[in-house]
Design a protein around this motif. Sequence first.
Motif, PDB file in Angstrom:
ATOM      1  N   PHE A 181       1.112  -1.101   0.206  1.00 14.74           N
ATOM      2  CA  PHE A 181      -0.145   0.221  -0.106  1.00 14.74           C
ATOM      3  C   PHE A 181       0.850   1.065  -0.377  1.00 14.74           C
ATOM      4  O   PHE A 181       1.807   1.562   0.998  1.00 14.74           O
ATOM      5  CB  PHE A 181      -1.528   0.013   1.101  1.00 14.74           C
ATOM      6  CG  PHE A 181      -2.026  -0.862   1.365  1.00 14.74           C
ATOM      7  CD1 PHE A 181      -2.073  -1.583  -0.137  1.00 14.74           C
ATOM      8  CD2 PHE A 181      -2.613  -1.197   2.542  1.00 14.74           C
ATOM      9  CE1 PHE A 181      -3.543  -3.357   0.191  1.00 14.74           C
ATOM     10  CE2 PHE A 181      -3.841  -2.037   2.555  1.00 14.74           C
ATOM     11  CZ  PHE A 181      -3.818  -3.039   1.162  1.00 14.74           C
ATOM     12  N   PRO A 182       0.621   2.250  -0.745  1.00 12.22           N
ATOM     13  CA  PRO A 182       1.204   3.864  -0.489  1.00 12.22           C
ATOM     14  C   PRO A 182       1.022   4.293   0.660  1.00 12.22           C
ATOM     15  O   PRO A 182       0.074   3.725   1.362  1.00 12.22           O
ATOM     16  CB  PRO A 182       0.670   3.956  -1.998  1.00 12.22           C
ATOM     17  CG  PRO A 182      -0.854   3.981  -1.866  1.00 12.22           C
ATOM     18  CD  PRO A 182      -0.809   2.490  -1.630  1.00 12.22           C
ATOM     19  N   HIS A 183       1.873   5.146   0.955  1.00 12.73           N
ATOM     20  CA  HIS A 183       2.239   5.646   2.166  1.00 12.73           C
ATOM     21  C   HIS A 183       0.773   6.471   2.933  1.00 12.73           C
ATOM     22  O   HIS A 183       0.603   6.958   3.859  1.00 12.73           O
ATOM     23  CB  HIS A 183       3.435   6.425   2.465  1.00 12.73           C
ATOM     24  CG  HIS A 183       4.598   5.701   2.069  1.00 12.73           C
ATOM     25  ND1 HIS A 183       4.627   4.683   2.967  1.00 12.73           N
ATOM     26  CD2 HIS A 183       5.504   5.750   1.349  1.00 12.73           C
ATOM     27  CE1 HIS A 183       6.159   4.339   3.244  1.00 12.73           C
ATOM     28  NE2 HIS A 183       6.798   5.379   2.551  1.00 12.73           N
ATOM     29  N   TRP A 184       0.440   7.129   1.316  1.00 12.34           N
ATOM     30  CA  TRP A 184      -0.111   8.210   1.821  1.00 12.34           C
ATOM     31  C   TRP A 184      -1.988   7.651   2.255  1.00 12.34           C
ATOM     32  O   TRP A 184      -2.904   8.047   3.267  1.00 12.34           O
ATOM     33  CB  TRP A 184      -0.656   9.347   0.378  1.00 12.34           C
ATOM     34  CG  TRP A 184      -1.461   8.550  -0.795  1.00 12.34           C
ATOM     35  CD1 TRP A 184      -1.073   7.475  -1.732  1.00 12.34           C
ATOM     36  CD2 TRP A 184      -2.510   8.122  -1.105  1.00 12.34           C
ATOM     37  NE1 TRP A 184      -1.466   7.255  -2.274  1.00 12.34           N
ATOM     38  CE2 TRP A 184      -2.814   6.933  -2.079  1.00 12.34           C
ATOM     39  CE3 TRP A 184      -4.129   7.584  -0.737  1.00 12.34           C
ATOM     40  CZ2 TRP A 184      -4.175   6.362  -2.747  1.00 12.34           C
ATOM     41  CZ3 TRP A 184      -5.179   7.524  -1.090  1.00 12.34           C
ATOM     42  CH2 TRP A 184      -5.235   6.504  -2.248  1.00 12.34           C
ATOM     43  N   ARG A 185      -2.064   6.146   1.801  1.00 13.71           N
ATOM     44  CA  ARG A 185      -3.002   5.442   1.600  1.00 13.71           C
ATOM     45  C   ARG A 185      -3.151   4.793   2.999  1.00 13.71           C
ATOM     46  O   ARG A 185      -4.135   4.613   3.944  1.00 13.71           O
ATOM     47  CB  ARG A 185      -3.415   4.164   0.537  1.00 13.71           C
ATOM     48  CG  ARG A 185      -4.411   2.903   0.920  1.00 13.71           C
ATOM     49  CD  ARG A 185      -4.027   1.922   0.202  1.00 13.71           C
ATOM     50  NE  ARG A 185      -5.506   0.891   0.545  1.00 13.71           N
ATOM     51  CZ  ARG A 185      -6.095   0.330  -0.375  1.00 13.71           C
ATOM     52  NH1 ARG A 185      -5.410   0.082  -1.328  1.00 13.71           N
ATOM     53  NH2 ARG A 185      -6.907  -0.244   0.591  1.00 13.71           N
ATOM     54  N   ILE A 186      -1.949   4.177   3.535  1.00 14.72           N
ATOM     55  CA  ILE A 186      -1.552   3.891   4.939  1.00 14.72           C
ATOM     56  C   ILE A 186      -1.903   5.095   6.081  1.00 14.72           C
ATOM     57  O   ILE A 186      -2.725   4.619   7.072  1.00 14.72           O
ATOM     58  CB  ILE A 186      -0.251   3.218   4.992  1.00 14.72           C
ATOM     59  CG1 ILE A 186      -0.200   2.028   4.882  1.00 14.72           C
ATOM     60  CG2 ILE A 186       0.166   3.002   6.865  1.00 14.72           C
ATOM     61  CD1 ILE A 186       1.278   1.841   4.613  1.00 14.72           C
ATOM     62  N   ILE A 187      -1.813   5.694   5.953  1.00 18.90           N
ATOM     63  CA  ILE A 187      -1.939   7.207   6.865  1.00 18.90           C
ATOM     64  C   ILE A 187      -3.404   7.497   6.707  1.00 18.90           C
ATOM     65  O   ILE A 187      -3.953   7.658   7.879  1.00 18.90           O
ATOM     66  CB  ILE A 187      -0.903   8.587   6.368  1.00 18.90           C
ATOM     67  CG1 ILE A 187       1.127   8.420   6.351  1.00 18.90           C
ATOM     68  CG2 ILE A 187      -1.515   9.536   7.223  1.00 18.90           C
ATOM     69  CD1 ILE A 187       1.889   9.561   5.627  1.00 18.90           C
ATOM     70  N   PHE A 188      -3.764   7.928   5.612  1.00 20.24           N
ATOM     71  CA  PHE A 188      -5.306   8.657   5.877  1.00 20.24           C
ATOM     72  C   PHE A 188      -6.879   7.043   5.788  1.00 20.24           C
ATOM     73  O   PHE A 188      -7.424   7.184   6.529  1.00 20.24           O
ATOM     74  CB  PHE A 188      -5.318   9.151   4.237  1.00 20.24           C
ATOM     75  CG  PHE A 188      -4.826  10.414   4.097  1.00 20.24           C
ATOM     76  CD1 PHE A 188      -4.958  11.607   5.278  1.00 20.24           C
ATOM     77  CD2 PHE A 188      -3.289  10.599   3.774  1.00 20.24           C
ATOM     78  CE1 PHE A 188      -3.807  12.168   5.444  1.00 20.24           C
ATOM     79  CE2 PHE A 188      -2.555  11.752   4.239  1.00 20.24           C
ATOM     80  CZ  PHE A 188      -3.399  12.168   4.202  1.00 20.24           C
ATOM     81  N   GLN A 189      -5.981   5.744   5.581  1.00 15.27           N
ATOM     82  CA  GLN A 189      -7.130   4.684   5.482  1.00 15.27           C
ATOM     83  C   GLN A 189      -6.562   3.947   6.892  1.00 15.27           C
ATOM     84  O   GLN A 189      -8.287   3.148   6.966  1.00 15.27           O
ATOM     85  CB  GLN A 189      -7.195   4.041   3.947  1.00 15.27           C
ATOM     86  CG  GLN A 189      -7.833   5.317   3.020  1.00 15.27           C
ATOM     87  CD  GLN A 189      -8.238   4.460   1.305  1.00 15.27           C
ATOM     88  OE1 GLN A 189      -8.530   3.625   1.491  1.00 15.27           O
ATOM     89  NE2 GLN A 189      -8.322   5.540   0.618  1.00 15.27           N
ATOM     90  N   GLU A 190      -6.293   3.773   6.856  1.00 14.58           N
ATOM     91  CA  GLU A 190      -5.361   2.457   7.988  1.00 14.58           C
ATOM     92  C   GLU A 190      -5.409   3.322   8.820  1.00 14.58           C
ATOM     93  O   GLU A 190      -5.883   3.233  10.417  1.00 14.58           O
ATOM     94  CB  GLU A 190      -4.273   1.976   7.481  1.00 14.58           C
ATOM     95  CG  GLU A 190      -4.232   1.311   5.728  1.00 14.58           C
ATOM     96  CD  GLU A 190      -5.522   0.247   6.221  1.00 14.58           C
ATOM     97  OE1 GLU A 190      -6.132   0.035   7.028  1.00 14.58           O
ATOM     98  OE2 GLU A 190      -6.299   0.341   5.382  1.00 14.58           O
ATOM     99  N   ILE A 191      -4.323   4.336   9.150  1.00 15.71           N
ATOM    100  CA  ILE A 191      -3.924   4.458  10.871  1.00 15.71           C
ATOM    101  C   ILE A 191      -5.365   5.766  11.139  1.00 15.71           C
ATOM    102  O   ILE A 191      -5.600   6.216  12.405  1.00 15.71           O
ATOM    103  CB  ILE A 191      -2.541   5.187  10.780  1.00 15.71           C
ATOM    104  CG1 ILE A 191      -1.662   4.217  10.566  1.00 15.71           C
ATOM    105  CG2 ILE A 191      -2.158   5.754  12.596  1.00 15.71           C
ATOM    106  CD1 ILE A 191       0.315   4.308  10.527  1.00 15.71           C
TER     107      ILE A 191
END
Length: 279
Positions: A181-191
């Motif tokens: 997963f790209p960083h932006w997805r991990i930041i905004f959708q996961e964490i």
Amino acid sequence: MGTDGRALRRFLRNPSAWLGLLVMAAVLLMAATAGLFYPGDPQGMVAKPYLWPGQDPAFPLGTDNLGRDVTAGVFHGARVSLWIGVVSAAICLTIGTLVGAIGGYFGGWTDDLLTRLTEAVQTMPSFLFLIVLVAIFQPTLTTITLGIGLVSWPTVARLVRAEFRRLRGQDFVLAARSLGFPHWRIIFQEILPNALPPLIVTTSVIVASAILTESALAFLGLGDPNVLSWGMMIGNGRAVIRTAWYLSAVPGALIVLTVLAVNLLGEALNDAANPRLGN
């Protein structure tokens, strides 16, 4: 879906939630119907000065030193005060969340740089900094709203950073990374969704603080003279507070009730979102 249902039930069982909802509903109704009940200029002179509340049925809350209707000012002032509270909180949350999320997620020199920036802004006396900003760029509604948001974000940044540092090593984050997963997805959708509960009460405090801060600026004569807020009404009435105390007491009481309602809603939402505090 079941978790959302349990959270909603916990929220609806909370007496503080209902009290906050009732007060906020009344304030929102005032703001929404201001143009309907009082379509004219709320700063227009419509009657004799210094009519006390109840003295004239046409002006239930009386008139001020210039003969302006206090009731019309209260209704229109609700719009301005709520606008400042909500928009400045949105600016504060946007900046603080971005700074805290990026620093807490990446760590290293990025975190060090953003932490130093946050500390530098936080060490400044925020209200004095806001006064300087408003004085330099002129006291308009836009300037005041932006200024409050710009001086309030460090608290949010520190909270979000702490949550991201706690969550970035969790299994679901490691799994997302292993899946590419790209960083932006991990930041905004996961964490970020998992870091939201602590932000709920903070958001309510920011909205309440923004309303109070604007009132303090208006009391000092740094409010927007073209719009009428509750803070501006308090500032206009301070010169005659001994002889016509209602001019400051009425908008002041509304500010207190609104701030209390926002805080009650924030605490109720936090209790509902945190299963450990539920029944």
